[in-house]
Design a protein around this motif. Sequence first.
Motif, PDB file in Angstrom:
ATOM      1  N   ALA A  95     -12.481   3.468  -0.779  1.00  0.00           N
ATOM      2  CA  ALA A  95     -11.198   4.061  -0.367  1.00  0.00           C
ATOM      3  C   ALA A  95     -10.855   5.249  -1.259  1.00  0.00           C
ATOM      4  O   ALA A  95     -10.340   6.266  -0.789  1.00  0.00           O
ATOM      5  N   MET A  96     -11.138   5.132  -2.545  1.00  0.00           N
ATOM      6  CA  MET A  96     -10.850   6.222  -3.482  1.00  0.00           C
ATOM      7  C   MET A  96     -11.648   7.458  -3.103  1.00  0.00           C
ATOM      8  O   MET A  96     -11.130   8.572  -3.073  1.00  0.00           O
ATOM      9  N   ILE A  97     -12.921   7.275  -2.793  1.00  0.00           N
ATOM     10  CA  ILE A  97     -13.783   8.392  -2.402  1.00  0.00           C
ATOM     11  C   ILE A  97     -13.299   9.005  -1.089  1.00  0.00           C
ATOM     12  O   ILE A  97     -13.221  10.223  -0.949  1.00  0.00           O
ATOM     13  N   GLU A  98     -12.942   8.156  -0.159  1.00  0.00           N
ATOM     14  CA  GLU A  98     -12.500   8.609   1.167  1.00  0.00           C
ATOM     15  C   GLU A  98     -11.202   9.419   1.106  1.00  0.00           C
ATOM     16  O   GLU A  98     -11.018  10.368   1.861  1.00  0.00           O
ATOM     17  N   THR A  99     -10.311   9.060   0.209  1.00  0.00           N
ATOM     18  CA  THR A  99      -9.001   9.720   0.157  1.00  0.00           C
ATOM     19  C   THR A  99      -8.920  10.827  -0.896  1.00  0.00           C
ATOM     20  O   THR A  99      -7.895  11.501  -0.999  1.00  0.00           O
ATOM     21  N   TYR A 100      -9.980  11.026  -1.669  1.00  0.00           N
ATOM     22  CA  TYR A 100      -9.935  11.993  -2.761  1.00  0.00           C
ATOM     23  C   TYR A 100      -9.565  13.395  -2.277  1.00  0.00           C
ATOM     24  O   TYR A 100     -10.102  13.891  -1.302  1.00  0.00           O
ATOM     25  N   ASN A 101      -8.643  13.997  -2.996  1.00  0.00           N
ATOM     26  CA  ASN A 101      -8.182  15.371  -2.761  1.00  0.00           C
ATOM     27  C   ASN A 101      -7.487  15.561  -1.414  1.00  0.00           C
ATOM     28  O   ASN A 101      -7.450  16.664  -0.881  1.00  0.00           O
ATOM     29  N   PHE A 120      -1.179  17.970 -13.656  1.00  0.00           N
ATOM     30  CA  PHE A 120      -2.496  18.418 -14.113  1.00  0.00           C
ATOM     31  C   PHE A 120      -3.293  17.260 -14.690  1.00  0.00           C
ATOM     32  O   PHE A 120      -4.463  17.072 -14.371  1.00  0.00           O
ATOM     33  N   LEU A 121      -2.637  16.451 -15.538  1.00  0.00           N
ATOM     34  CA  LEU A 121      -3.299  15.315 -16.173  1.00  0.00           C
ATOM     35  C   LEU A 121      -3.778  14.302 -15.136  1.00  0.00           C
ATOM     36  O   LEU A 121      -4.923  13.832 -15.202  1.00  0.00           O
ATOM     37  N   HIS A 122      -2.930  13.969 -14.161  1.00  0.00           N
ATOM     38  CA  HIS A 122      -3.326  13.008 -13.131  1.00  0.00           C
ATOM     39  C   HIS A 122      -4.451  13.550 -12.255  1.00  0.00           C
ATOM     40  O   HIS A 122      -5.344  12.801 -11.853  1.00  0.00           O
ATOM     41  N   LYS A 123      -4.441  14.843 -11.965  1.00  0.00           N
ATOM     42  CA  LYS A 123      -5.538  15.448 -11.200  1.00  0.00           C
ATOM     43  C   LYS A 123      -6.850  15.312 -11.967  1.00  0.00           C
ATOM     44  O   LYS A 123      -7.889  14.977 -11.386  1.00  0.00           O
ATOM     45  N   LYS A 124      -6.800  15.589 -13.269  1.00  0.00           N
ATOM     46  CA  LYS A 124      -8.003  15.466 -14.104  1.00  0.00           C
ATOM     47  C   LYS A 124      -8.506  14.025 -14.124  1.00  0.00           C
ATOM     48  O   LYS A 124      -9.699  13.770 -13.982  1.00  0.00           O
ATOM     49  N   MET A 125      -7.579  13.082 -14.304  1.00  0.00           N
ATOM     50  CA  MET A 125      -7.959  11.667 -14.338  1.00  0.00           C
ATOM     51  C   MET A 125      -8.580  11.251 -13.008  1.00  0.00           C
ATOM     52  O   MET A 125      -9.615  10.572 -12.997  1.00  0.00           O
ATOM     53  N   MET A 126      -7.952  11.635 -11.913  1.00  0.00           N
ATOM     54  CA  MET A 126      -8.480  11.256 -10.600  1.00  0.00           C
ATOM     55  C   MET A 126      -9.840  11.913 -10.358  1.00  0.00           C
ATOM     56  O   MET A 126     -10.721  11.317  -9.733  1.00  0.00           O
ATOM     57  N   GLY A 127     -10.028  13.127 -10.860  1.00  0.00           N
ATOM     58  CA  GLY A 127     -11.323  13.798 -10.745  1.00  0.00           C
ATOM     59  C   GLY A 127     -12.417  13.031 -11.474  1.00  0.00           C
ATOM     60  O   GLY A 127     -13.531  12.869 -10.961  1.00  0.00           O
ATOM     61  N   MET A 128     -12.094  12.518 -12.660  1.00  0.00           N
ATOM     62  CA  MET A 128     -13.071  11.730 -13.418  1.00  0.00           C
ATOM     63  C   MET A 128     -13.372  10.415 -12.712  1.00  0.00           C
ATOM     64  O   MET A 128     -14.535   9.992 -12.644  1.00  0.00           O
ATOM     65  N   VAL A 129     -12.336   9.770 -12.186  1.00  0.00           N
ATOM     66  CA  VAL A 129     -12.527   8.509 -11.457  1.00  0.00           C
ATOM     67  C   VAL A 129     -13.386   8.760 -10.223  1.00  0.00           C
ATOM     68  O   VAL A 129     -14.294   7.979  -9.905  1.00  0.00           O
ATOM     69  N   ARG A 151       0.851  -1.189   0.000  1.00  0.00           N
ATOM     70  CA  ARG A 151       0.000   0.000   0.000  1.00  0.00           C
ATOM     71  C   ARG A 151       0.885   1.238   0.000  1.00  0.00           C
ATOM     72  O   ARG A 151       1.852   1.320   0.743  1.00  0.00           O
ATOM     73  N   GLY A 152       0.562   2.182  -0.838  1.00  0.00           N
ATOM     74  CA  GLY A 152       1.376   3.384  -0.994  1.00  0.00           C
ATOM     75  C   GLY A 152       0.739   4.618  -0.390  1.00  0.00           C
ATOM     76  O   GLY A 152       0.313   4.609   0.764  1.00  0.00           O
ATOM     77  N   GLY A 153       0.647   5.648  -1.166  1.00  0.00           N
ATOM     78  CA  GLY A 153       0.091   6.902  -0.693  1.00  0.00           C
ATOM     79  C   GLY A 153      -0.174   7.826  -1.863  1.00  0.00           C
ATOM     80  O   GLY A 153       0.150   7.520  -3.014  1.00  0.00           O
ATOM     81  N   ILE A 154      -0.745   8.973  -1.561  1.00  0.00           N
ATOM     82  CA  ILE A 154      -1.023   9.975  -2.589  1.00  0.00           C
ATOM     83  C   ILE A 154      -1.100  11.343  -1.930  1.00  0.00           C
ATOM     84  O   ILE A 154      -1.528  11.471  -0.783  1.00  0.00           O
ATOM     85  N   ASP A 155      -0.640  12.329  -2.656  1.00  0.00           N
ATOM     86  CA  ASP A 155      -0.759  13.727  -2.232  1.00  0.00           C
ATOM     87  C   ASP A 155      -1.296  14.480  -3.439  1.00  0.00           C
ATOM     88  O   ASP A 155      -0.567  14.731  -4.406  1.00  0.00           O
ATOM     89  N   TYR A 156      -2.572  14.791  -3.411  1.00  0.00           N
ATOM     90  CA  TYR A 156      -3.201  15.434  -4.556  1.00  0.00           C
ATOM     91  C   TYR A 156      -2.534  16.750  -4.927  1.00  0.00           C
ATOM     92  O   TYR A 156      -2.521  17.143  -6.092  1.00  0.00           O
TER      93      TYR A 156
END
Length: 177
Positions: A153-159, A126-135, A116-121
């Motif tokens: 988990a995706m919804i919980e960690t978004y942004n 820019f492209l990855h932010k757009k993709m994650m926004g669509m997801v 398990r990794g991590g993410i910092d929005y």
Amino acid sequence: MNKERIIIYGSCYGTTKKYAEELSRRLYCKAVSYENVSDINSYHSIIYMGGLYAGGVQGMKKTLKKLSDISDKTVCIVTVGLADPKNEENINNIRMKMKTQVSEELFNKAKIFHLRGGIDYAELSFLHKKMMGMVYKKAKSVPEEERNAELSAMIETYNKQVDFVDYDSLAPIVQSL
């Protein structure tokens, strides 16, 4: 430094690189980005660590297709992503996508692990932010009772900034090698 073994990693934002560097210390071998690897066929043991992006493992297909003969090699593939690797459905989804990136022979021979990794929005391109926004929008449209653990988990960690890095989770990899 072990010249028989190499860790090759694909990392966009650094989480996989952190794991690769720690595993490198534990196994006394070098860790190198897939973008800088030369002849992987000269190694007996290849550990490929890749971040999960848009369903694929960063750099894995490009790197492992360079292997000419795996019959006498030990190959280990380690994925790093946000999805909880303790959830069987998540593992099945990751492995189904992995099968499209490597040969059946390599997939069946490889020792496969998921971390398990991590993410910092704030750090995303820019492209990855757009993709994650669509997801995220797509995930939010799924009724709550129909969401799997990965969507939740995706919804919980978004942004947000989340870090699930756990170096203790490297122990099974070290033991298997």
